[in-house]
Motif scaffolding. Structure first.
Motif, PDB file in Angstrom:
ATOM      1  N   TYR A  73       0.860  -1.202   0.020  1.00 25.98           N
ATOM      2  CA  TYR A  73      -0.001  -0.107  -0.033  1.00 25.98           C
ATOM      3  C   TYR A  73       0.967   1.416  -0.156  1.00 25.98           C
ATOM      4  O   TYR A  73       1.790   1.319   0.894  1.00 25.98           O
ATOM      5  N   TYR A 114      -4.859  -1.086  -7.760  1.00 23.20           N
ATOM      6  CA  TYR A 114      -6.059  -0.352  -7.634  1.00 23.20           C
ATOM      7  C   TYR A 114      -5.634   0.786  -6.838  1.00 23.20           C
ATOM      8  O   TYR A 114      -5.355   0.643  -5.542  1.00 23.20           O
ATOM      9  N   ASN A 115      -5.832   2.043  -7.342  1.00 20.56           N
ATOM     10  CA  ASN A 115      -5.385   3.251  -6.950  1.00 20.56           C
ATOM     11  C   ASN A 115      -6.632   4.351  -6.798  1.00 20.56           C
ATOM     12  O   ASN A 115      -7.419   4.384  -7.728  1.00 20.56           O
ATOM     13  N   LYS A 116      -6.384   5.401  -5.955  1.00 22.29           N
ATOM     14  CA  LYS A 116      -6.922   6.585  -6.041  1.00 22.29           C
ATOM     15  C   LYS A 116      -6.171   7.607  -6.370  1.00 22.29           C
ATOM     16  O   LYS A 116      -5.050   8.205  -5.686  1.00 22.29           O
ATOM     17  N   LYS A 129      -2.677   7.277  -4.317  1.00 23.69           N
ATOM     18  CA  LYS A 129      -2.411   6.377  -3.114  1.00 23.69           C
ATOM     19  C   LYS A 129      -3.124   5.003  -3.570  1.00 23.69           C
ATOM     20  O   LYS A 129      -4.513   5.212  -4.314  1.00 23.69           O
ATOM     21  N   GLY A 130      -2.843   3.977  -3.067  1.00 21.84           N
ATOM     22  CA  GLY A 130      -3.496   2.333  -3.212  1.00 21.84           C
ATOM     23  C   GLY A 130      -2.743   1.352  -3.013  1.00 21.84           C
ATOM     24  O   GLY A 130      -1.741   1.373  -2.606  1.00 21.84           O
ATOM     25  N   HIS A 131      -3.489   0.204  -3.595  1.00 20.24           N
ATOM     26  CA  HIS A 131      -2.872  -1.012  -3.415  1.00 20.24           C
ATOM     27  C   HIS A 131      -2.225  -1.716  -4.704  1.00 20.24           C
ATOM     28  O   HIS A 131      -2.634  -1.249  -5.760  1.00 20.24           O
ATOM     29  N   TYR A 160     -10.436   6.851  -9.650  1.00 20.19           N
ATOM     30  CA  TYR A 160     -10.037   5.358  -9.175  1.00 20.19           C
ATOM     31  C   TYR A 160      -9.374   4.816 -10.641  1.00 20.19           C
ATOM     32  O   TYR A 160      -9.990   4.869 -11.741  1.00 20.19           O
ATOM     33  N   ASP A 184       1.119   5.490  -0.504  1.00 24.49           N
ATOM     34  CA  ASP A 184       0.515   6.924  -0.677  1.00 24.49           C
ATOM     35  C   ASP A 184       1.841   7.816  -0.751  1.00 24.49           C
ATOM     36  O   ASP A 184       2.634   8.195  -0.017  1.00 24.49           O
ATOM     37  N   GLU A 219      -7.596   1.320 -12.277  1.00 19.09           N
ATOM     38  CA  GLU A 219      -7.196  -0.027 -12.013  1.00 19.09           C
ATOM     39  C   GLU A 219      -6.609  -0.356 -13.301  1.00 19.09           C
ATOM     40  O   GLU A 219      -6.395   0.178 -14.597  1.00 19.09           O
TER      41      GLU A 219
END
Length: 424
Positions: free
Chosen positions: A349, A396-398, A374-376, A412, A351, A414
């Motif tokens: 994760y 998978y991010n923002k 930020k994201g996974h 979002y 950020d 992907e």
């Protein structure tokens, strides 16, 4: 044939065995000579046990080796080293904006080709050269297949990403020229540095069982893809303490990475499409300089419930920006795809605020590259064969609002990557 080796071995075995004596044999790779004593430029060839009939038996001294022309040619060829890999990738990207803006999803078939060669000039000095696809993108070797001749893909997109000298003596390594960087990254974190980035300059590394020290002076704008208006210099310093615990290893590290010449300069590389890669731009130039302070910890188990296991955390802070200047990365990995049928799974994760790191040099896959997101990320790999790996990655991010100066809200993001990697 090596005539002196045959004659020496015969002399050593004459007589009736009463007691055994072991001798260490050394060789000079540059000249082909063999010795029974250590010396400059000599490396250990192996151990030889001889039999002595009586105490007064003369001791045999191995001296200069007389080699045939064929053996000399073989010795020269052994100085050359070649390796490479080809990665075939299917990739999809999809954006979903909060304000209703729509961006068409993309689907690509891509490849990355890397060719690396080296020649041993001496036992300690090596000349390195390498090429990689990607049309001179400093942080990516990916190239999308297009509607043209197949032969064009692998040659027209190649660029020189390695060209320099490596001097290695015991725990010391010195690299001069364009070389892959030697900075330590916990579980291969790309919070500050992308996997594929090369450094242009002079870099030194010291490593033993208890510590790692990295120092370097570089010029990122020396890269062939550079379009920055002004020259940028980069000074790096990193220290890692390696602590051996009862059932694990703990690595604690800190680094300082100082860029000189970023503030007021234009974006670094044409591959970034004149964008700041998340960094703050004002009227097309960087608003801030970048003096990045990094700290991290990493705990590694060789065997935890039957599998290797590692967990790590790292932070990055840009002292030259007054706000939006912090980033962090948390990750763990189970398994290690080292031998055939081995597998590994890594989760992270991340950020990264807008000006925490230089976006042009951080991870080019996560967030679509750069900062302000930020994201996974989930990365998997399976060792399918001795020279074949299968891998899959899901992001998978923002993405932060107004990223890279756009007028759009948060989005979002992907991204899916499916890889086949062939090594040769």
């Amino acid at each position: 044939m090596n005539k002196i080796i045959l004659s020496t071995m015969a002399a050593l075995t004459l007589g009736t065995a009463i007691h055994a004596e072991t001798m260490t044999i050394y060789t000079n790779k540059a000249t082909g000579e063999i010795f029974n004593t250590p010396g400059e430029g000599r490396t250990i060839l192996g151990e030889y046990t001889k039999n002595a009939a009586v105490e007064s038996t003369p001791k045999t001294t191995i001296t200069e080796v007389e080699q045939s022309s064929s053996n000399s040619e073989g010795s020269i060829l052994n100085r050359f080293h070649f390796k490479g890999d080809l990665r075939l990738r299917y990739e999809s990207k999809e954006y979903n904006y909060d304000d209703g803006y729509e961006k068409t999803p993309t689907y690509h078939n891509r490849y990355r080709l890397r060719l690396i060669s080296a020649i041993d000039l001496t036992d300690k000095l090596t000349f390195d050269a390498g090429m990689r696809s990607g049309y001179a993108n400093p942080t990516s070797g990916n190239q999308t297949f297009e509607d043209r001749a197949l032969s064009d893909y692998f040659w027209q997109s190649l660029r020189v990403n390695i060209l320099g000298l490596t001097y290695q003596d015991g725990n010391h390594t010195l690299k001069v020229g364009r070389e892959p960087y030697m900075l330590y990254r916990p579980i291969k974190s790309q919070l500050v540095w992308d996997n594929d980035l090369s450094f242009d300059g002079i870099n030194y590394k010291y490593e033993n069982d208890s510590r790692i020290i990295n120092l370097g002076v570089n010029q990122p704008t020396y890269a062939e893809d550079s379009v920055a208006r002004d020259t940028i210099n980069l000074v790096v310093a990193q220290y890692v303490e390696k602590i051996k615990l009862e059932n694990s290893h703990l690595n604690l590290g800190a680094g300082v990475y100082y860029y000189d010449g970023v503030k007021g300069n234009t974006p670094l590389y044409s591959a970034n499409n004149n964008k700041g890669m998340g960094n703050t731009l004002v009227n097309g130039v960087f608003e801030n300089d970048y003096n990045i302070v990094e700290a991290f910890g990493e705990l590694k188990y060789k065997d935890l419930f039957g599998k290797p296991f590692a967990i790590a955390a790292g932070v990055a802070y840009n002292t030259q920006a007054s706000n939006n200047n912090f980033g962090y990365d948390l990750a763990f990995q189970i398994g290690k795809a080292k031998n055939v049928h081995d597998w590994q799974v890594k989760y992270s994760y991340t950020d990264t605020q807008e000006d925490a790191v230089l976006g042009a040099h951080s991870d080019s896959d996560n967030f679509g590259g750069g900062t302000a997101a930020k994201g996974h990320a989930i990365r998997t790999k399976y060792k399918f064969g001795k020279h074949t790996d299968l891998a899959a990655t899901f992001f998978y991010n923002k993405l932060y609002a107004n990223r890279d100066g756009s007028s759009h809200s948060e989005a979002y993001y992907e991204r899916v990557q499916l890889d086949v990697i062939l090594k040769f």
